[in-house]
Write a protein that holds these residues in place. Structure first.
Motif, PDB file in Angstrom:
ATOM      1  N   PHE A   1       5.388  83.926 -31.332  1.00 10.24           N
ATOM      2  CA  PHE A   1       4.534  83.162 -32.251  1.00 10.24           C
ATOM      3  C   PHE A   1       4.377  81.724 -31.749  1.00 10.24           C
TER       4      PHE A   1
ATOM      5  N   ARG B   1       2.422  89.851 -37.517  1.00 12.28           N
ATOM      6  CA  ARG B   1       3.797  89.568 -37.974  1.00 12.28           C
ATOM      7  C   ARG B   1       4.688  90.799 -37.926  1.00 12.28           C
ATOM      8  N   ASP B   2       4.151  91.916 -38.389  1.00  9.50           N
ATOM      9  CA  ASP B   2       4.972  93.119 -38.490  1.00  9.50           C
ATOM     10  C   ASP B   2       4.075  94.352 -38.504  1.00  9.50           C
TER      11      ASP B   2
ATOM     12  N   SER C   1       7.492  88.707 -32.296  1.00  7.07           N
ATOM     13  CA  SER C   1       8.904  88.540 -32.615  1.00  7.07           C
ATOM     14  C   SER C   1       9.324  87.178 -32.084  1.00  7.07           C
TER      15      SER C   1
END
Ligand SMILES: [Zn+2]
Length: 197
Positions: free
Chosen positions: A9, A105-106, A126
């Motif tokens: 990120f 994000r996920d 991650s």
């Protein structure tokens, strides 16, 4: 210390660029693709060059809402030993690929992406993202579906001697343009954090 582990990120947010060379020997799944006779002869050394570039930019979602999205562009290139499926001898193929991913994000965020947004493949980010795993994935996906010489150096011995006296069968129709179901599956399964380790 592992130079391949990054906060993905932060990598994108700050527009970082990283590049380097990774040894074939450091990529276990690629090593298994090397023909046995090349491994046995000790010729299976090699390295691949990679370059990763992060970017964060405003985008317009399919539903018209503006958002800020993060992207990672990864390119990989280098020579790889494979076995020609026509003459069954090892040869070196130049691999070269570049892919841009949208960092999410996920898994839930990956699945929640609107269908129209499929321009870029989703990549689950991650804070401890292993770039080397992604580099290896990209190299695996860059492997030809049917590896073969452009022009084989010689006809395979068993065909040349033709001990049954029959003429050589007509070559099978070209199939190299067909998308591989395995490549598609690998793309779907690509989520570095849960790669079965
Ligand atoms: Zn060949």
């Amino acid at each position: 210390m592992n130079e391949y582990i990054v906060d993905l990120f932060e990598f994108a947010r700050t527009g970082r660029v990283a590049e380097g060379d990774v040894q074939l020997a450091a990529l276990p799944r690629m090593v298994t693709e090397v023909p046995a006779e090349v491994s046995a002869s000790g010729r299976a050394q090699g390295e691949f060059h990679w370059r990763a570039e992060g970017v964060e930019k405003p985008v317009l979602r399919a539903d018209g809402k503006p958002a800020v999205a993060q992207f990672l562009t990864l390119s990989v290139e280098g020579p790889m030993w494979l076995e020609c499926q026509r003459c069954l001898t090892p040869y070196q193929e130049s691999l070269d690929s570049e892919t841009t991913f949208e960092i999410v994000r996920d898994e839930a965020a990956a699945e929640a992406r609107p269908l129209d947004d499929d321009e870029f493949e989703a990549l689950v980010g991650s804070k401890h993202f292993d770039l080397r795993e992604l580099i290896e994935e990209e190299l695996l996906l860059a492997l030809p579906i049917v590896p073969k010489h452009e022009v084989c150096p010689s006809v395979h011995e068993s065909l040349a001697t033709g001990d049954d006296g029959l003429t050589e069968p007509a070559p099978a129709p070209e199939e190299e343009d067909k998308p591989s179901p395995f490549a598609a599956l690998a793309a779907l399964k690509r989520s570095p954090d849960k790669d079965g380790k």
